[in-house]
Design a protein around this motif. Sequence first.
Motif, PDB file in Angstrom:
ATOM      1  N   PHE A  49       0.851  -1.121  -0.468  1.00  0.00           N
ATOM      2  CA  PHE A  49       0.498  -0.396  -0.213  1.00  0.00           C
ATOM      3  C   PHE A  49       0.478   1.263   0.231  1.00  0.00           C
ATOM      4  CE2 PHE A  49      -2.855  -2.702   2.613  1.00  0.00           C
ATOM      5  CZ  PHE A  49      -3.399  -2.793   1.241  1.00  0.00           C
ATOM      6  N   THR A  91       3.684   0.465   2.834  1.00  0.00           N
ATOM      7  CA  THR A  91       3.421  -0.487   3.611  1.00  0.00           C
ATOM      8  C   THR A  91       3.299  -2.073   2.923  1.00  0.00           C
ATOM      9  OG1 THR A  91       2.253   1.317   4.543  1.00  0.00           O
ATOM     10  CG2 THR A  91       1.998  -1.226   5.867  1.00  0.00           C
ATOM     11  N   PRO A 151      -1.370 -10.917  15.138  1.00  0.00           N
ATOM     12  CA  PRO A 151      -1.781 -10.259  15.775  1.00  0.00           C
ATOM     13  C   PRO A 151      -2.260  -8.537  14.249  1.00  0.00           C
ATOM     14  CG  PRO A 151       0.916 -10.704  14.789  1.00  0.00           C
ATOM     15  CD  PRO A 151      -0.025 -11.640  14.288  1.00  0.00           C
ATOM     16  N   GLY A 170      -1.923  -8.472   8.085  1.00  0.00           N
ATOM     17  CA  GLY A 170      -2.048  -8.941   6.961  1.00  0.00           C
ATOM     18  C   GLY A 170      -3.617  -9.603   7.182  1.00  0.00           C
ATOM     19  N   LYS A 171      -4.495 -10.036   8.038  1.00  0.00           N
ATOM     20  CA  LYS A 171      -5.510 -10.787   7.898  1.00  0.00           C
ATOM     21  C   LYS A 171      -6.920 -10.029   6.692  1.00  0.00           C
ATOM     22  CE  LYS A 171      -5.735 -10.341  12.116  1.00  0.00           C
ATOM     23  NZ  LYS A 171      -5.023 -10.213  12.378  1.00  0.00           N
ATOM     24  N   THR A 172      -6.820  -8.604   7.385  1.00  0.00           N
ATOM     25  CA  THR A 172      -8.326  -8.212   6.130  1.00  0.00           C
ATOM     26  C   THR A 172      -7.306  -7.569   4.657  1.00  0.00           C
ATOM     27  OG1 THR A 172      -8.602  -7.371   8.043  1.00  0.00           O
ATOM     28  CG2 THR A 172      -9.347  -5.978   5.736  1.00  0.00           C
ATOM     29  N   GLN A 187     -15.421  -6.912   8.161  1.00  0.00           N
ATOM     30  CA  GLN A 187     -14.421  -6.430   9.773  1.00  0.00           C
ATOM     31  C   GLN A 187     -15.255  -5.095  10.653  1.00  0.00           C
ATOM     32  OE1 GLN A 187     -10.270  -6.110  10.102  1.00  0.00           O
ATOM     33  NE2 GLN A 187     -10.375  -6.529  12.788  1.00  0.00           N
ATOM     34  N   GLU A 198     -13.559 -11.999  10.987  1.00  0.00           N
ATOM     35  CA  GLU A 198     -13.476 -11.420  12.388  1.00  0.00           C
ATOM     36  C   GLU A 198     -14.901 -11.059  12.710  1.00  0.00           C
ATOM     37  OE1 GLU A 198     -11.313 -11.530  14.963  1.00  0.00           O
ATOM     38  OE2 GLU A 198      -9.301 -10.765  13.815  1.00  0.00           O
ATOM     39  N   HIS A 252      -9.777 -14.686  16.262  1.00  0.00           N
ATOM     40  CA  HIS A 252      -9.069 -14.458  17.427  1.00  0.00           C
ATOM     41  C   HIS A 252      -8.880 -15.781  18.425  1.00  0.00           C
ATOM     42  CE1 HIS A 252      -7.572 -10.475  16.216  1.00  0.00           C
ATOM     43  NE2 HIS A 252      -6.455 -10.896  16.769  1.00  0.00           N
TER      44      HIS A 252
HETATM   45  N1  LIG Z   1      -5.972   0.609   2.479  1.00  0.00           N
HETATM   46  C1  LIG Z   1      -4.799   0.818   3.231  1.00  0.00           C
HETATM   47  N2  LIG Z   1      -3.755   1.923   3.025  1.00  0.00           N
HETATM   48  C2  LIG Z   1      -2.436   1.667   4.104  1.00  0.00           C
HETATM   49  N3  LIG Z   1      -2.274   0.538   4.260  1.00  0.00           N
HETATM   50  C3  LIG Z   1      -2.899   0.076   4.687  1.00  0.00           C
HETATM   51  C4  LIG Z   1      -4.328  -0.339   3.889  1.00  0.00           C
HETATM   52  N4  LIG Z   1      -4.611  -1.242   4.576  1.00  0.00           N
HETATM   53  C5  LIG Z   1      -3.882  -1.873   5.220  1.00  0.00           C
HETATM   54  N5  LIG Z   1      -2.882  -1.066   5.799  1.00  0.00           N
HETATM   55  C6  LIG Z   1      -2.126  -1.703   6.333  1.00  0.00           C
HETATM   56  O1  LIG Z   1      -1.029  -2.852   6.264  1.00  0.00           O
HETATM   57  C7  LIG Z   1      -0.701  -3.748   7.271  1.00  0.00           C
HETATM   58  C8  LIG Z   1      -1.799  -4.537   7.519  1.00  0.00           C
HETATM   59  O2  LIG Z   1      -3.189  -4.440   7.643  1.00  0.00           O
HETATM   60  P1  LIG Z   1      -4.452  -5.166   7.857  1.00  0.00           P
HETATM   61  O3  LIG Z   1      -5.552  -4.736   8.260  1.00  0.00           O
HETATM   62  O4  LIG Z   1      -4.675  -6.353   6.596  1.00  0.00           O
HETATM   63  O5  LIG Z   1      -4.326  -6.177   9.514  1.00  0.00           O
HETATM   64  P2  LIG Z   1      -4.852  -6.832   9.857  1.00  0.00           P
HETATM   65  O6  LIG Z   1      -4.769  -8.632  10.778  1.00  0.00           O
HETATM   66  O7  LIG Z   1      -6.347  -7.576   9.238  1.00  0.00           O
HETATM   67  O8  LIG Z   1      -5.202  -6.293  11.527  1.00  0.00           O
HETATM   68  P3  LIG Z   1      -6.463  -6.395  12.761  1.00  0.00           P
HETATM   69  O9  LIG Z   1      -6.295  -7.331  13.470  1.00  0.00           O
HETATM   70  O10 LIG Z   1      -6.008  -4.893  13.794  1.00  0.00           O
HETATM   71  O11 LIG Z   1      -7.619  -6.329  12.079  1.00  0.00           O
HETATM   72  C9  LIG Z   1      -0.776  -2.550   8.330  1.00  0.00           C
HETATM   73  O12 LIG Z   1      -0.123  -1.733   8.542  1.00  0.00           O
HETATM   74  C10 LIG Z   1      -2.211  -1.853   7.805  1.00  0.00           C
HETATM   75  O13 LIG Z   1      -1.654  -0.506   8.472  1.00  0.00           O
END
Ligand SMILES: Nc1ncnc2c1ncn2[C@@H]1O[C@H](COP(=O)(O)OP(=O)(O)OP(=O)(O)O)[C@@H](O)[C@H]1O
Length: 235
Positions: free
Chosen positions: A20, A27, A48, A52-54, A99, A176, A209
Amino acid sequence: MKPAVVGQPVVRLAGVTKVFGASGGGTVAVQNVSMEARPGELLMLLGPSGSGKTTLLTLIAGLIRPSSGSVSLFGSDIEEIGTQQLQQLRSEKVGFIFQTFRLIDSLTAEENVALVMRFARRSRAFRKRRVDELFVLLQIEHLRGKFPPSMSQGEKQRVAVARALANDGRLIIADEPTANLEAKQGSEIIQLLHRLAIEEDRCVIVASHDLRLVELADRILHLEDGLIQRVETAA
Ligand SMILES: Nc1ncnc2c1ncn2[C@@H]1O[C@H](COP(=O)(O)OP(=O)(O)OP(=O)(O)O)[C@@H](O)[C@H]1O
Ligand SMILES: [Mg+2]
């Protein structure tokens, strides 16, 4: 004993990376992930916050495109089919529980669920029957005429589950899905997702989780910093 999971993969990722933001300083949310999931399989993503799950779930659903690598849905590479065809494939075959729910505030619970069936060109009779069934199944009949801004988080979550199931998608993705539910309601949603996989041969992929899911999952993908660190397979 659980029957062996067979059939062609519903989803296949090969060397998928998602970055991203600006090139160089962006990132890296998902790194070089390769995986497959088949009908009848309940797959869990565990990791955690920020792992990157979402991002991985939205890649799997074809909602975002990878920066590199390839994603196939029901045997079609998403880069090779047109945007409209991908939208049609998603609306008919993929149910997604977000989510953050992503319900439309200006529509009632019933209209939110019916809308995805209109996109999939289901008949009026089908829509009515399906709304009736799902609102009973998820115990949300009292919410039919309510608008999302006046619902609790748990109520929105159950409406979001109903919407994801409306089109009978062969791939159900849940981000989630129990986070906002009390223990009993959470257990019911987990049992429901499990039944969809084992009794209806759907492919169910859940980021959670929730340790109750660990017991039921066929495979658990452990994510850290966008990488699959470890894959656990049920005994
Ligand atoms: N649209 C976006 N633009 C920029 N960075 C993003 C975007 N979506 C996610 N990220 C970044 O990518 C990484 C993974 O995010 P993601 O939402 O996939 O994590 P997650 O495991 O789902 O977290 P959570 O358990 O809090 O839901 C994080 O560092 C987040 O800040
Ligand atoms: Mg997330």
